[in-house]
Motif scaffolding. Sequence first.
Motif, PDB file in Angstrom:
ATOM      1  N   LEU A  36      54.362 -44.426  23.165  1.00  0.00           N
ATOM      2  CA  LEU A  36      53.341 -45.378  22.711  1.00  0.00           C
ATOM      3  C   LEU A  36      53.485 -46.568  23.601  1.00  0.00           C
ATOM      4  CD1 LEU A  36      53.623 -45.259  18.777  1.00  0.00           C
ATOM      5  CD2 LEU A  36      51.984 -43.987  20.385  1.00  0.00           C
ATOM      6  N   ASP A  51      47.100 -52.891  21.166  1.00  0.00           N
ATOM      7  CA  ASP A  51      46.503 -52.875  19.695  1.00  0.00           C
ATOM      8  C   ASP A  51      46.768 -51.480  19.122  1.00  0.00           C
ATOM      9  OD1 ASP A  51      44.480 -51.652  20.797  1.00  0.00           O
ATOM     10  OD2 ASP A  51      43.063 -53.576  20.272  1.00  0.00           O
ATOM     11  N   LEU A  52      46.218 -51.033  17.971  1.00  0.00           N
ATOM     12  CA  LEU A  52      46.299 -49.750  17.389  1.00  0.00           C
ATOM     13  C   LEU A  52      45.374 -49.006  18.152  1.00  0.00           C
ATOM     14  CD1 LEU A  52      46.965 -47.833  15.185  1.00  0.00           C
ATOM     15  CD2 LEU A  52      45.057 -48.678  13.763  1.00  0.00           C
ATOM     16  N   THR A  54      45.016 -48.882  21.364  1.00  0.00           N
ATOM     17  CA  THR A  54      45.806 -48.599  22.497  1.00  0.00           C
ATOM     18  C   THR A  54      46.736 -47.386  22.081  1.00  0.00           C
ATOM     19  OG1 THR A  54      45.874 -50.874  23.105  1.00  0.00           O
ATOM     20  CG2 THR A  54      47.460 -49.362  24.294  1.00  0.00           C
ATOM     21  N   HIS A  55      47.385 -47.310  21.024  1.00  0.00           N
ATOM     22  CA  HIS A  55      48.172 -46.032  20.652  1.00  0.00           C
ATOM     23  C   HIS A  55      47.431 -45.151  20.109  1.00  0.00           C
ATOM     24  CE1 HIS A  55      51.811 -49.019  19.866  1.00  0.00           C
ATOM     25  NE2 HIS A  55      51.525 -49.045  21.135  1.00  0.00           N
ATOM     26  N   TYR A  81      55.115 -46.095  10.903  1.00  0.00           N
ATOM     27  CA  TYR A  81      53.765 -46.613  11.496  1.00  0.00           C
ATOM     28  C   TYR A  81      53.132 -45.462  12.280  1.00  0.00           C
ATOM     29  CZ  TYR A  81      51.167 -48.332  15.442  1.00  0.00           C
ATOM     30  OH  TYR A  81      50.216 -48.653  16.462  1.00  0.00           O
ATOM     31  N   PRO A  85      48.373 -44.204  14.351  1.00  0.00           N
ATOM     32  CA  PRO A  85      47.807 -43.629  15.603  1.00  0.00           C
ATOM     33  C   PRO A  85      47.529 -42.311  15.436  1.00  0.00           C
ATOM     34  CG  PRO A  85      49.922 -44.449  16.129  1.00  0.00           C
ATOM     35  CD  PRO A  85      49.452 -44.945  14.686  1.00  0.00           C
ATOM     36  N   GLN A 174      57.533 -55.033  18.888  1.00  0.00           N
ATOM     37  CA  GLN A 174      56.368 -54.261  18.391  1.00  0.00           C
ATOM     38  C   GLN A 174      54.989 -55.309  18.729  1.00  0.00           C
ATOM     39  OE1 GLN A 174      56.238 -51.408  17.017  1.00  0.00           O
ATOM     40  NE2 GLN A 174      53.870 -51.122  16.525  1.00  0.00           N
ATOM     41  N   THR A 178      49.140 -53.940  17.075  1.00  0.00           N
ATOM     42  CA  THR A 178      49.248 -52.402  16.579  1.00  0.00           C
ATOM     43  C   THR A 178      49.231 -52.655  14.954  1.00  0.00           C
ATOM     44  OG1 THR A 178      51.580 -52.577  16.753  1.00  0.00           O
ATOM     45  CG2 THR A 178      50.305 -51.679  18.427  1.00  0.00           C
TER      46      THR A 178
END
Length: 505
Positions: A36, A51-52, A54-55, A81, A85, A174, A178
């Motif tokens: 990630l 951010d989310l 991206t993942h 977490y 994603p 982190q 995300t």
Amino acid sequence: MIAFILVPGVFTGPYVWDDTASRLTAAGAEVHAVSLTGLDGTRASTGEDIDLETHIADVLAVIDPVAGSAGREIVLVGHDYGIHPVLGAADRRAESVARIVYLDSGLPQDGVPALAAVADQGLREEVLRVAGGRARGSGAVLPPPARDAWQLWGSTAGVPDTALDRLTALASPQPLGTLLQPMELTGAAATVPMAGVLCTGGGASIAMVQARVDFGEPALQALTDPRVTFFELPTGHWPMLSDPTALADTLLEAAAGRGHRLTPAGAAQPEPFLLDVPELPRERTGNVDLYLPPSAQGPRPALLFVHGGPVPREARPTPRDWPVLTGYARYAADNGVVGVTLDHCLHAVTDYEPAADDVAAAVERVRADPRVDADRVALWFFSGSGPLTADWIGKPPPWLRCLAADYPIMAPLPSWGRLDSRFHPADAVAHAGSLPLVLVRAGLETDGIAATVEEFLTAAHESGADIEVIDVPNGHHGFETVDRTDESREAVHRAMRTVLRHLTT
């Protein structure tokens, strides 16, 4: 061929999967551990523009070429977490994914950010403080935990020291985007079969999930779909580090569609109390029910039964009507004392303070009843109400003649986050004085809960507390319902006899 795509959790990179991946490969599977963005363990990220989404894109970048190869059955595995994603990617490639595995993770919901799954309120506040009001973090990052702080993010039970050292050394900050960006789902992933792997070292269990389904929690009813299976691993939150062999075996079982299936809510009638006790009328006032002795003469001692939790607000019937609690109350009344059940507001792990207020108010209401001997009262706690015992153990009033607890949770579980120090019975027991304590211990308790009981008993013995432990060697959590055996019946009889002796003499 099964192709596992493994997605790590907060602060971690693909390296956490090394041992599990090698075992899956040896079993003939294809394995891809996802890196990630910003969490590969080799560099510190500024979090800028991560951010989310991206993942999710990182996971899609692995799914697409694998899906393009003929004969591949993709199993997406999200730890912690990482399920966010995973689910976001599965929502966009549902036709390419054979199964989703939730590895000791939450259940992401549309429109809800990953931060909502962080149980510890202090950690959530820290994230928001670091974000400083900036939308989606705007480049801010959350530093990884120090070596002794990983426990706040999940139980480290079973993780070798060397593995914990490596986890700490390779952890990356982190990116807050995300955790703060809300999940966006169309519902397409709901068509994909799933498996849940619960790590009991953190206190989770299949039985607890089934109980929440039985309570009627709307978000959990989909888990009774026959395409959903569950597994337990007797370890902490990081099974890829603590027991990679067992994890690999479990993932292979999950990929094959095996595992435990839940029963839909209402599919079976609740089991009656395991003892044959007489049907006695109750008096209901507010959130309190009284079961009076059939032939009471003068004020009688009272025994209050305090249900566990958290119990969803919408659960029906409410706890004071559960067969276990009504059975105990009728058993007490048949033995000449006033049996009491009550509802309190422990609906979430953040509700211990108002729940404590509810219990205290119920106690005073019962003591004020002219049919009750206000100087002879006992309290009996169950399961998740264990932290509520600290108030009474730490400052026992003179009228409290005994305190009992069945299969209690005596400290916050790792999945709960931190509780106010007020609710730590192991700290309170040093001040118990001569208060008689009775603890009924389930021999087949989950590892996480058993650890809290042992912590409490160690403190009790060190402080010289007056405590009697009644063991149910072959009993599970909630043994009165799930283990309807002579052993369970004798434990209930023995516990009640002990409490009544302290209460009536």
